[in-house]
Scaffold this active site. Sequence first.
Site, PDB file in Angstrom:
ATOM      1  N   LYS A 116      37.244  30.143  38.141  1.00  0.00           N
ATOM      2  CA  LYS A 116      38.120  31.244  37.733  1.00  0.00           C
ATOM      3  C   LYS A 116      37.569  32.027  36.541  1.00  0.00           C
ATOM      4  CE  LYS A 116      42.560  29.390  39.380  1.00  0.00           C
ATOM      5  NZ  LYS A 116      42.021  28.319  40.219  1.00  0.00           N
ATOM      6  N   GLU A 200      45.880  33.143  29.524  1.00  0.00           N
ATOM      7  CA  GLU A 200      46.331  34.406  30.105  1.00  0.00           C
ATOM      8  C   GLU A 200      47.696  34.766  29.556  1.00  0.00           C
ATOM      9  OE1 GLU A 200      46.446  34.037  34.325  1.00  0.00           O
ATOM     10  OE2 GLU A 200      44.276  34.243  34.577  1.00  0.00           O
ATOM     11  N   HIS A 235      54.124  27.909  45.054  1.00  0.00           N
ATOM     12  CA  HIS A 235      52.833  28.588  45.136  1.00  0.00           C
ATOM     13  C   HIS A 235      52.330  28.757  46.571  1.00  0.00           C
ATOM     14  CE1 HIS A 235      52.668  28.171  40.799  1.00  0.00           C
ATOM     15  NE2 HIS A 235      52.780  26.860  40.909  1.00  0.00           N
ATOM     16  N   ARG A 297      37.530  34.835  52.945  1.00  0.00           N
ATOM     17  CA  ARG A 297      37.779  34.465  54.348  1.00  0.00           C
ATOM     18  C   ARG A 297      38.869  35.369  54.900  1.00  0.00           C
ATOM     19  NH1 ARG A 297      42.724  32.269  53.505  1.00  0.00           N
ATOM     20  NH2 ARG A 297      43.065  31.045  51.615  1.00  0.00           N
TER      21      ARG A 297
END
Length: 641
Positions: A116, A200, A235, A297
Amino acid sequence: MIRKLLIANRGEIACRIMRTARAMGVATVAVYSDADAKALHVRQADEAVHIGPSPAAESYLVGAKIIAAAQQTGADAIHPGYGFLSENADFAQAVIDAGLIWVGPKPSSIRAMGLKDAAKQLMRSAGVPVTPGYDGSDQSVERLTAEAEAIGYPVLIKAVAGGGGKGMRKVDAPEDFVAALESCRREAKASFGNDEVLLEKWITSPRHIEVQVFGDAHGNVVHLFERDCSLQRRHQKVIEEAPAPGMDEATREAICAAAVRAAKAVDYEGAGTIEFIADASEGLRATHIFFMEMNTRLQVEHPVTEEITGVDLVEWQLRVASGEPIPLKQEDLKINGHAIEARLYAEDPAKGFLPSTGKLERLDFGLPYRIDTGVFEGAEVSPFYDPMIAKVIAFADDRDDAIDTLIDSITGLQVWPIRTNAAFLRRCADHPDFRAANLDTGFIGRYENELIPSDAASEVEWQAAAGFALADQSSEAEYLPQGFRLNAASTARVALSHAGETRVIEREAATVPIHADFGTMMLAGGDENPRAFSARVTDDEIVLFSEGRAIGFSRSVRGTGQASAADGAIIAPMPGKVIAVDVTEGQAVTAGQRLLVLEAMKMEHALTAPFDGVIEGLAVSAGGQVQVEAVLCRVVPASKE
């Protein structure tokens, strides 16, 4: 052009890829595990190769077996679908090294979007907006504390190698930061072997917006507009739609242009998705939408993009993998209408969304706009893989009509005895805030009590079941899509049981007029909002289907025993595996004595005798799988011997 394609996947995505390949004249090869020997994707393929035992780690995740199957059958290309090995750069490279065509992005592109922190730094350098935060190499407590103060609370601490919700902590105040940081690092180290973190800004009203991109080997990259995937549970996406409601043209142009820059930054080829998180507290604004990650993908939710653009994304994948340029230029791509997709899963919302496995004795999708599925009536839902039954896709000229089309499609579903989330999906789509596009990723958690239907039958459902029982004139299993009106001259009585409760219902039943329209019934005394029902009727049970719900009642209309705990029926409270049977047919037992033990989700559940009696109808043995509400045996009271 590709001549023969091996699909390194299973279920609905394997069937979806085969559909396009067949239309293009490309031969297909399926791979399958022990559990999938009779699966739909195996039936639909031109050839099929067995690759191992049921666990994915011994079959679908073993790249060498998949490559060997391609070589054995003469396939010249491998399509990974989604999940399994689809984002495994080493597998992609192995396919290429074996002289086969990899239907996907370059291994280097997959690796570039791996960690990330590295991906965010790459995106920042490409001019793609990223969430305000810190992803630097200085991991000292002092530096991280100072950066959190600069970002402003609340902040989110995230493990750089994290995933699946692990290694994440929300911190609301400065005094809580150091303790949360230490906790996050411990979890990250244990889960990923890497305790580095990034910070973040916490988004207070987050919406999940993603952009479909497509690149080719000729340097072309286009976008196919955005999707909104904000309806999530833990999620995991539940309902997706395109385009994103509330997205104006200026914001769309900005976010889609950023997605194209992101794809170009990693020299992307094939289908990919750039995921963004939007702070929607003041609506969707380009300055409040930030890069989150890239999925290298085809996405599960790709059909909604296909519906609004008229593009077959799998066809594009096969053409681009064969060396052709992207078939359309950016200026040729337009948004037409609105599409919504709901993921139909074999799970029971009323029992904490526990998976439901077993045979699909009844599976009827009705007349939906589009269904993408990998199962059929009579197929088995396996405990080894993702429990998706189908993707229900709706399309219309505008969002309101698309929602209505989706609700109609869900209403027409009939699935039994496997439990599904259909009624939950219907309630999500019909919720006033969903209709008004008041969306964020906390929607389901906020309204969960309203969205999860009760397991108990309502009064109208008891009455409907009794009506169908009295209307049935057949001694054989039959699906009755008829309606009935409770206005006959004479009455009759019927005994029904549901969830351990037994009722004897007296009803007018000499004649049962049938309405011409499907499933309509009118209740005695009048009902301003009549419920539509259809039913599966057998000698032993009535199963009602209505508004996505499937409700089973056992019956004694013809003198058969009903599955009632009060009558000594030992009923499976959940789907699971029988790990112990402590009794034999005809054995005398006493109240409270353990009879057998079920295991589900690594938990054991002992079933005991409700009173003194004798065991009859023992229908299971150790090692067998059972469905929820299956009658396992009966305890006949000693006085009835």
